[in-house]
Design a protein around this motif. Structure first.
Motif, PDB file in Angstrom:
ATOM      1  N   ALA A 169     -68.854 -11.579 -25.637  1.00 35.24           N
ATOM      2  CA  ALA A 169     -68.265 -12.284 -24.498  1.00 35.24           C
ATOM      3  C   ALA A 169     -66.853 -11.759 -24.282  1.00 35.24           C
ATOM      4  O   ALA A 169     -65.992 -11.901 -25.162  1.00 35.24           O
ATOM      5  CB  ALA A 169     -68.259 -13.789 -24.752  1.00 35.24           C
ATOM      6  N   TRP A 170     -66.608 -11.162 -23.146  1.00 36.36           N
ATOM      7  CA  TRP A 170     -65.323 -10.549 -22.830  1.00 36.36           C
ATOM      8  C   TRP A 170     -64.533 -11.437 -21.874  1.00 36.36           C
ATOM      9  O   TRP A 170     -65.085 -11.942 -20.886  1.00 36.36           O
ATOM     10  CB  TRP A 170     -65.529  -9.187 -22.159  1.00 36.36           C
ATOM     11  N   SER A 171     -63.258 -11.575 -22.152  1.00 38.83           N
ATOM     12  CA  SER A 171     -62.349 -12.245 -21.218  1.00 38.83           C
ATOM     13  C   SER A 171     -61.740 -11.176 -20.314  1.00 38.83           C
ATOM     14  O   SER A 171     -61.040 -10.280 -20.778  1.00 38.83           O
ATOM     15  CB  SER A 171     -61.237 -12.979 -21.974  1.00 38.83           C
ATOM     16  N   THR A 188     -70.357 -11.335 -20.141  1.00 39.18           N
ATOM     17  CA  THR A 188     -71.192 -11.480 -21.326  1.00 39.18           C
ATOM     18  C   THR A 188     -72.203 -10.345 -21.372  1.00 39.18           C
ATOM     19  O   THR A 188     -73.007 -10.191 -20.454  1.00 39.18           O
ATOM     20  CB  THR A 188     -71.931 -12.837 -21.310  1.00 39.18           C
ATOM     21  N   LEU A 189     -72.155  -9.550 -22.445  1.00 38.50           N
ATOM     22  CA  LEU A 189     -72.995  -8.373 -22.536  1.00 38.50           C
ATOM     23  C   LEU A 189     -73.923  -8.450 -23.744  1.00 38.50           C
ATOM     24  O   LEU A 189     -73.526  -8.945 -24.813  1.00 38.50           O
ATOM     25  CB  LEU A 189     -72.134  -7.105 -22.645  1.00 38.50           C
ATOM     26  N   HIS A 190     -75.128  -7.960 -23.562  1.00 39.23           N
ATOM     27  CA  HIS A 190     -76.112  -7.833 -24.639  1.00 39.23           C
ATOM     28  C   HIS A 190     -76.477  -6.355 -24.737  1.00 39.23           C
ATOM     29  O   HIS A 190     -76.741  -5.708 -23.717  1.00 39.23           O
ATOM     30  CB  HIS A 190     -77.350  -8.672 -24.349  1.00 39.23           C
ATOM     31  N   PHE A 242     -71.887 -11.463 -15.255  1.00 35.34           N
ATOM     32  CA  PHE A 242     -70.473 -11.529 -14.890  1.00 35.34           C
ATOM     33  C   PHE A 242     -70.232 -12.852 -14.179  1.00 35.34           C
ATOM     34  O   PHE A 242     -70.929 -13.188 -13.214  1.00 35.34           O
ATOM     35  CB  PHE A 242     -70.116 -10.359 -13.966  1.00 35.34           C
ATOM     36  N   SER A 243     -69.245 -13.624 -14.658  1.00 35.16           N
ATOM     37  CA  SER A 243     -68.960 -14.941 -14.090  1.00 35.16           C
ATOM     38  C   SER A 243     -67.504 -15.017 -13.661  1.00 35.16           C
ATOM     39  O   SER A 243     -66.606 -14.590 -14.395  1.00 35.16           O
ATOM     40  CB  SER A 243     -69.242 -16.045 -15.109  1.00 35.16           C
ATOM     41  N   SER A 244     -67.281 -15.556 -12.464  1.00 31.58           N
ATOM     42  CA  SER A 244     -65.926 -15.753 -11.956  1.00 31.58           C
ATOM     43  C   SER A 244     -65.908 -17.015 -11.101  1.00 31.58           C
ATOM     44  O   SER A 244     -66.909 -17.733 -11.020  1.00 31.58           O
ATOM     45  CB  SER A 244     -65.472 -14.545 -11.136  1.00 31.58           C
ATOM     46  N   PRO A 279     -75.971 -11.442 -12.491  1.00 29.82           N
ATOM     47  CA  PRO A 279     -76.414 -10.507 -13.532  1.00 29.82           C
ATOM     48  C   PRO A 279     -75.916  -9.100 -13.228  1.00 29.82           C
ATOM     49  O   PRO A 279     -75.761  -8.721 -12.063  1.00 29.82           O
ATOM     50  CB  PRO A 279     -77.939 -10.578 -13.448  1.00 29.82           C
ATOM     51  N   ILE A 280     -75.671  -8.328 -14.264  1.00 23.19           N
ATOM     52  CA  ILE A 280     -75.255  -6.942 -14.054  1.00 23.19           C
ATOM     53  C   ILE A 280     -76.483  -6.068 -13.893  1.00 23.19           C
ATOM     54  O   ILE A 280     -77.575  -6.405 -14.349  1.00 23.19           O
ATOM     55  CB  ILE A 280     -74.367  -6.434 -15.210  1.00 23.19           C
ATOM     56  N   TYR A 281     -76.320  -4.933 -13.214  1.00 23.95           N
ATOM     57  CA  TYR A 281     -77.424  -3.992 -13.038  1.00 23.95           C
ATOM     58  C   TYR A 281     -76.830  -2.583 -12.930  1.00 23.95           C
ATOM     59  O   TYR A 281     -75.611  -2.404 -12.868  1.00 23.95           O
ATOM     60  CB  TYR A 281     -78.267  -4.339 -11.807  1.00 23.95           C
TER      61      TYR A 281
END
Length: 592
Positions: free
Chosen positions: A494-496, A511-513, A523-525, A531-533
């Motif tokens: 989980a990255w800030s 948040t990356l897996h 990605f949340s803001s 979701p990332i793609y």
């Protein structure tokens, strides 16, 4: 006084006069000497401080494009202009000498169609264009896509962070405009240096840009709808002009037509006084664009044309120049792919121990599937179609040269590729007497590189834009793509995130897996989660895209980050909104 006394007096006067003359001569010589010394020192001081406007480049190889190659040549730059280029030139004493015996000098590259150095896209408002009593028809309600009066030169942003990224790959000049809509506006040709917009402009306007953007849930939402909108607008322009011409002949007894700046801005295009750049990638778009151009006799330039090879004969027959995008589509995005898949079936490889164990064969398989797409430029060249390369649609500036090299590997001659990056664009835009090649009197737009620009090992050292020198310094912490075999960084967690947006700092969470180089996540803001793609992890270089809903419309943004331990920094491509920087921190205990 006797004779001897007079002799003594004249002797003394003669000696004094000789001494005065010698002193005067000495002073003149000293003045000349110190004057020359001061001039030389002034030139040296200016050169040492980097503010000299005179440069002498002594290069191992100069690729002029227009007049062949000069081995062991010299280029003199003065006041932003190439004063002289050749192999036997005297170097001015005041010039800063650049020893480049091991380097090759090319003309500055031209990106022939890109959305760059523009301020935040203005809100499109419907122009005043209601019907008048003479039956003048207003365009459809989705009039927000009708803004041909919009001028890129009015919205230039010399501080756009992407300018440096393009300059460091050797691009010194770009044709910039908005990249979406239907009647999009008028483009501007700029040099990628300058503190003010006026210092950047080479030519404005260059052309009217027309696109094929569809509106989701609104008219026009289909290609046929877009065509109907375009055609009706041109008919409206003709009718609008007839009303004004009639009114100019006889004002008494006729109602004055309503002013309409959008329709007025289309007059030069219909009169062939201004070229029209049609943004069309797919086969059907290209065919319809050319049909529209033929019906209204437009002076057309095609931009994009990623499926140009499918209509090469048509382009040749209509003598349409092309601004060819190096944003290669995937095979399944090409017209006819579903039908081809249905007829031929999916490609299968014979199972073998070697095939299953050799993971390095995957890139070769992908390259084989893309070969027809990479050969697009070669096919157009073989058909005798004039084209210039552009980065339209590309997310990463560095892919501009890499993809040009792929075109060379798939049949395009190197000299044709170089002309497509330089002189062809200048000729298409009518500025070949200013840029596009290394010639006496042209603007000093140059790049100095090790070896052949189309080779992987080539590295750009210096770039000149309008005679201004820029050093290209590579970040040693970043790993090149050809070192992608290195073990991938650990990005799981989980990255800030802090985004330095045009409106200020924005906090977000990423948040990356991770499974090897496979990356998924979210990605949340403050505008929501997505979701990332299109993620890619190469060593410590991470790239991914997200789609955010801004003011009810989807906006795709792409992150390019460099990972160092539990920190990450990089840039964000905000599409038409420009670019931004970001930083991210992943505390050790947050790993998933």
């Amino acid at each position: 006084m006797n004779f001897n006394t007079w002799i003594n007096i004249f002797t003394i006067l003669e000696n004094n006069l000789r001494r005065v003359c010698m002193d005067f001569k000495l002073k003149i010589q000293m003045l000349l000497f110190f004057g020359s010394l001061l001039s030389a020192l002034n030139g040296v001081t200016m050169a040492a401080s980097g503010v000299a406007d005179v440069y002498a480049i002594r290069a191992g190889r100069i690729v002029t494009v227009s007049s062949g190659v000069i081995e062991n040549g010299i280029i003199i730059i003065r006041d932003g202009i190439i004063e002289k280029v050749g192999d036997n030139i005297e170097i001015p004493v005041e010039a800063e000498l650049i020893e480049a015996d091991s380097l090759t000098v090319y003309p500055g590259l031209i990106d022939a169609c890109v959305s760059l150095a523009l301020k935040k896209k203005p809100v499109k408002k419907p122009p005043d264009s209601s019907s008048d009593s003479d039956g003048e028809t207003s365009p459809p309600e989705s009039i927000a896509l009708l803004q041909p009066e919009w001028m890129a030169s009015d919205w230039l942003d010399p501080k756009d962070a992407k300018i440096k990224s393009y300059r460091e790959i050797g691009v010194t000049t770009a044709l910039t405009a908005l990249d979406d809509g239907i009647f999009i506006g008028q483009s501007c040709l700029i040099n990628l240096a300058g503190d003010a917009p006026e210092e950047m402009i080479i030519k404005s306007p260059v052309a009217l840009h027309i696109g094929f953007a569809r509106q989701r849930g609104d008219y026009p939402s289909t290609l046929m709808g877009v065509m109907a909108f375009q055609r009706q607008t041109f008919l409206d322009v003709n009718h609008h002009r007839l009303l004004w011409e009639r009114y100019a002949r006889q004002k008494r007894g006729w109602r004055r037509p309503l002013a309409n700046k959008s329709l007025d801005a289309l007059f030069p295009a219909l009169d062939r006084r201004m070229p029209v750049i049609m943004l069309a990638d797919r086969e059907n778009e290209i065919k319809r664009a050319l049909a529209l151009a033929e019906e209204f006799r437009l002076n057309t330039i095609l931009a994009g044309a990623t499926e140009g090879w499918r209509v090469a004969e048509l382009l040749k027959s209509q003598q349409v120049p092309v601004l060819l995008s190096l944003n290669f589509p995937k095979p399944d995005q090409v017209t006819g792919y579903p039908f081809k898949l249905k007829i031929e079936g999916p490609k299968t490889e014979p199972a073998s121990a070697e095939a299953t164990s050799d993971k390095k064969s995957e890139p070769e398989k992908d390259d084989a599937e893309m070969s027809e797409i990479y050969a697009n430029a070669a096919r157009l060249s073989q058909a005798g179609i004039k084209f210039a390369f552009c980065s339209k649609g590309l997310k990463k500036p560095e892919d501009f040269i890499k993809n040009a090299a792929k075109a060379v590997k798939h049949g395009l001659a190197e000299d044709a590729a170089l002309r497509a990056l330089t002189l062809n664009a200048a000729q298409i835009f009518g500025v070949s007497n200013q840029i596009g090649s290394i010639e006496d009197g042209k603007i000093a737009n140059l790049l100095l590189t090790t070896g052949n620009i189309f080779e992987d090992k080539a590295a750009i050292h210096l770039v000149f834009v309008d005679g201004k020198k820029f050093e290209v310094k590579k970040d040693p912490s970043k790993k090149a793509d050809n070192n992608s075999g290195a073990a991938p960084a650990n990005v799981s967690g989980a990255w800030s995130v802090t985004v330095e947006s045009p409106q200020g700092a924005v906090a977000a969470t990423l948040t990356l897996h991770q499974s090897g180089s496979e990356i998924t996540g979210e990605f949340s803001s403050e505008v929501g989660a997505s979701p990332i793609y299109n993620s890619r992890l190469s060593g410590n270089e991470l790239e991914f895209s997200v789609k955010l809903i801004i003011a009810g419309s989807p906006l795709e943004i792409t992150f390019y980050g460099t990972v160092t331990g539990n920190s990450m920094e990089g840039a964000i491509d905000l599409g038409e909104m420009g670019s931004a920087g970001f930083t991210a921190i992943k505390p050790e205990y947050q790993r998933l």
